[in-house]
Design a protein around this motif. Structure first.
Motif, PDB file in Angstrom:
ATOM      1  N   ILE A  85       0.600  -2.878  -6.394  1.00  0.00           N
ATOM      2  CA  ILE A  85       0.239  -2.814  -7.816  1.00  0.00           C
ATOM      3  C   ILE A  85      -1.204  -3.251  -8.021  1.00  0.00           C
ATOM      4  N   GLU A  86      -1.593  -4.365  -7.374  1.00  0.00           N
ATOM      5  CA  GLU A  86      -2.971  -4.843  -7.500  1.00  0.00           C
ATOM      6  C   GLU A  86      -3.957  -3.816  -6.949  1.00  0.00           C
ATOM      7  N   ARG A  87      -3.600  -3.191  -5.808  1.00  0.00           N
ATOM      8  CA  ARG A  87      -4.484  -2.172  -5.248  1.00  0.00           C
ATOM      9  C   ARG A  87      -4.580  -0.975  -6.172  1.00  0.00           C
ATOM     10  N   LEU A  88      -3.439  -0.588  -6.763  1.00  0.00           N
ATOM     11  CA  LEU A  88      -3.439   0.525  -7.705  1.00  0.00           C
ATOM     12  C   LEU A  88      -4.305   0.215  -8.922  1.00  0.00           C
ATOM     13  N   GLU A  89      -4.211  -1.027  -9.430  1.00  0.00           N
ATOM     14  CA  GLU A  89      -5.036  -1.403 -10.576  1.00  0.00           C
ATOM     15  C   GLU A  89      -6.518  -1.379 -10.220  1.00  0.00           C
ATOM     16  N   ARG A  90      -6.845  -1.848  -8.998  1.00  0.00           N
ATOM     17  CA  ARG A  90      -8.252  -1.798  -8.574  1.00  0.00           C
ATOM     18  C   ARG A  90      -8.730  -0.354  -8.469  1.00  0.00           C
ATOM     19  N   GLU A  91      -7.863   0.519  -7.932  1.00  0.00           N
ATOM     20  CA  GLU A  91      -8.242   1.932  -7.821  1.00  0.00           C
ATOM     21  C   GLU A  91      -8.404   2.569  -9.204  1.00  0.00           C
ATOM     22  N   LEU A  92      -7.513   2.201 -10.139  1.00  0.00           N
ATOM     23  CA  LEU A  92      -7.645   2.723 -11.500  1.00  0.00           C
ATOM     24  C   LEU A  92      -8.932   2.243 -12.149  1.00  0.00           C
TER      25      LEU A  92
END
Length: 391
Positions: A85-92
């Motif tokens: 989730i944290e990686r996805l938020e960083r990618e977003l």
């Protein structure tokens, strides 16, 4: 003679004892044998119970070990999910920075470029405001326009005027606000250096103030709660009124500096507040913007606990709550004074990004946008609306 009789009695007793001894010994042996049998049965039962106990203990230890392994697996899965989730938020965030979301300032640019509005468009807009029956369907875009040092504050425009002026309340208490001629003047320069200072006759408290039809409506907390109506053009107090609620408490559990939060929508002026008489739920009141009189009051089912802020659209109160995820806030309670829409019917609204804590949210009925102050960031959220009758 007596001695002879005595001797004869003792001799007879001895003979009788000798004759009975085998029977007595046999009796004693039978009793001992019975005791030995009982001891053997007790020993066997003890051994069986001990064996069963050891087996049960081993089963429990195996179950505990299995639970520990499953707990570790679940913890590992949770850590992996959190990391994803944290990686996805960083990618977003990265994608948003590379490909910014569609600007929320299209309405402002149109207003700047337009020299006049046709009479027919004005008539349609007036009719829409009068017959407002819309609900928020989606938060479709956001734009971060600036960042100031203060984590808590308020920024807004005149909610029912064509004026392009922007007003800034820096912090949670002061006697001075800042006025910018247009949004570009606010965003093009750092800090508040280009803003015109307006000194108020009384200090404001919290982030529940609004600018409405050329007047600033702000909350004064001392010596007791008052709503002050300040004429921005003449720089004078036009009216003031004591808020009728008694024993007030902070209206939002996560914003302890707000006791009264003023809001405006297509239908007029509203006050969001809470009292000790109903200390678990938020209250709503409709105000006459001309006289500051309370027209009607409602006790809503929206909890105070974990609430960050709220806004009103078309007579419907939307309360924003903080979720466990660091970057998510959502509307979890909806209260419609016309009773056409409830929380179960309303669309689930998530704010696309969250930095810290939402200090203020103000709805602009003309632009269909929210002006938010989130951990020092000044953000505009653009809304998609839908008719209440279509839900």
């Amino acid at each position: 003679m007596g001695t002879l009789i005595q001797r004869f009695t003792v001799a007879s007793a001895m003979i009788l004892a000798v004759q009975c001894q085998p029977q007595f010994m046999e009796y004693i042996e039978r009793r001992l044998s019975s005791f030995e049998d009982r001891i053997a049965v007790w020993y066997d039962q003890t051994q069986r119970y001990s064996s069963e106990y050891r087996g049960f203990k081993n089963q429990i230890l195996a179950l505990v070990e299995s639970l520990d392994k499953e707990k570790e697996e679940q913890r590992s899965n949770l850590e992996i999910a959190t990391s994803r989730i944290e990686r996805l938020e960083r990618e977003l965030d990265y994608l948003e920075n590379r490909n910014p979301a569609p600007t929320c300032l299209e309405m402002e640019e149109k207003i700047i470029n337009q020299t006049a509005e046709t009479a027919q468009e004005k008539k349609k807009r007036k009719q829409k405001v009068t017959e407002c029956a819309e609900v928020v369907f989606n938060i479709k875009a956001m734009k971060i326009v600036k960042r100031l040092e203060s984590a808590v504050g308020l920024w807004t425009k005149d909610l029912m005027s064509d004026s392009e002026k922007v007003y800034i309340f820096d912090g949670v208490s002061n006697d001075t606000i800042y006025e910018f001629t247009r949004l570009k003047d606010f965003t093009d320069f750092s800090g508040l250096v280009k803003g015109k200072k307006i000194k108020l006759p009384h200090s404001w408290a919290g982030t529940g103030h609004i600018v409405y039809r050329g007047f600033l409506y702000y909350i004064r907390s001392e010596p007791q709660f008052q709503v002050i109506k300040f004429d921005l053009k003449n720089q004078t107090v036009s009216d003031s009124g004591m808020f009728p609620a008694e024993r007030q408490i902070p209206v939002y559990g996560l914003s302890p500096y707000n006791y009264i939060d003023l809001a405006a929508d297509e239908n007029g002026l509203w006050a969001i507040y809470a009292t000790r008489e109903n200390e678990k739920h938020i209250c709503l009141a409709r105000l006459d913007h001309r006289t500051l009189d309370i027209e009607q009051m409602w006790d809503t089912p929206c909890p105070i606990a974990n609430a960050e802020n709220a806004f009103v659209i078309c007579g419907t109160l939307y309360v924003v709550y903080n979720s466990k995820l660091r970057s998510r806030s959502r509307v979890q309670c909806v209260y419609d004074v016309t009773e056409m829409v409830n929380t179960d019917q309303a669309p689930l609204l998530y704010f696309p990004k969250r930095f810290g804590s939402v200090a203020s949210i103000k709805y602009n009925p003309k632009e269909k946008q929210l002006y938010s102050w989130d951990d020092g960031n000044q953000i505009i959220y653009r809304l998609t609306m839908k008719l209440k009758s279509e839900l």
